[in-house]
Design an enzyme around this catalytic site. Sequence first.
Site, short mmCIF file in Angstrom:
data_model
loop_
_atom_site.label_atom_id
_atom_site.label_comp_id
_atom_site.label_asym_id
_atom_site.label_seq_id
_atom_site.Cartn_x
_atom_site.Cartn_y
_atom_site.Cartn_z
N LYS A 16 16.60 -7.75 -4.98
CA LYS A 16 16.25 -8.33 -3.68
C LYS A 16 17.19 -9.47 -3.30
CE LYS A 16 11.84 -8.69 -2.51
NZ LYS A 16 11.54 -7.72 -1.43
N1 PMP Z 1 11.49 -1.81 -0.21
C1 PMP Z 1 11.91 -2.97 0.32
C2 PMP Z 1 13.18 -2.99 1.09
C3 PMP Z 1 11.15 -4.14 0.15
O1 PMP Z 1 11.56 -5.29 0.67
C4 PMP Z 1 9.93 -4.07 -0.57
C5 PMP Z 1 9.09 -5.30 -0.74
N2 PMP Z 1 9.46 -6.04 -1.84
C6 PMP Z 1 9.54 -2.84 -1.10
C7 PMP Z 1 10.35 -1.72 -0.90
C8 PMP Z 1 8.29 -2.71 -1.91
O2 PMP Z 1 8.44 -3.33 -3.16
P1 PMP Z 1 7.20 -3.98 -3.91
O3 PMP Z 1 6.17 -2.95 -3.99
O4 PMP Z 1 7.75 -4.36 -5.24
O5 PMP Z 1 6.77 -5.15 -3.10
#
Ligand code: PMP
Length: 305
Positions: free
Chosen positions: A154
């Site tokens: 991220k």
């Molecule tokens: N894809 C993106 C681009 C995101 O920003 C997120 C949120 N973190 C997710 C998928 C989902 O990830 P998670 O379930 O770990 O929050």
Amino acid sequence: MPSYAYFQKQFIPLSEAKIGIMTHALHYGTAIFEGIRGNWNSDQKQMYIFRLKEHYQRLHQGCRVFKIDLPYTVDELCRITVELAEKCGFEEDIYIRPLAYKSSEALGVRLHNLEDDFLALVIPWGRYLDVDTAKCKVSTWRRPDDNTIPPQVKITGIYANNALAKTEAMELGYDEAIMLAPDGHVSEGSGENIFLIINDKLVTPPTASNILNGITRDTVIQVASQELGIETIERLIDRSELYTADEAFFTGTAAHLTPIGEIDQRKVGDGCVGAITAKLKELYFEVIKGGNPKYMDWCTAVYKK
Ligand code: PMP
């Protein structure tokens, strides 16, 4: 109710946590972030932070890729976060935003020769996609390839891509964008992973389709298998399969499990929440609120009783 932040190694009121205008991360998107939820259980009068450790493991991975020297172990980060959430004292759902960032007040595009720091803040946050079924558009913006900006971690800067897709979709009257990978296969939403239900099986794009490897995605895969005996197939998904799937939904920490009702002016199924999606959603909310004894290892209680 005022909130708090962990900033420069101290717990201080959120309103007092400020960074300088030359901070590197502000100019070049040089930071790694997480989004973590604390889910309020009103029956138990308890806040449960969901899969805290996994979020900080992912933050650590991001810092490796992005050359950020994070001066805390995963366990230390978990302890700081629980203490912060406890200090905030909210009795409603919260969202925790940790950020490991290039903190030097210095200009120049690079990752090296810069100082790093870590902060975390807490805000009360209800629904992210504030709809019962989302109306979606396949975006004109594609997900970046791993050799462009790694999408599996991220990095704040990569979210310029997600923001372009989200705003395009919303300004055209949709709730969310569905982005394709550079090769044209389905990737994910602007802040969510995507699942389709085809012939009673879950189908979701693999990491090779430039997705973020979501923690909610993993949660749903495990719960579907253990509670409903439904297996998940990770495979390349064609755009046209979005239009023919029986059911579809998004998963994400902010968006939880949000059913998709329509994609590009075509109803998904009959446009209502499908039976498997509805069941999974119910199970998911029970798990994240500390309501299912089998999954309590995923829930960190904030308040001491
Ligand atoms: N894809 C993106 C681009 C995101 O920003 C997120 C949120 N973190 C997710 C998928 C989902 O990830 P998670 O379930 O770990 O929050």
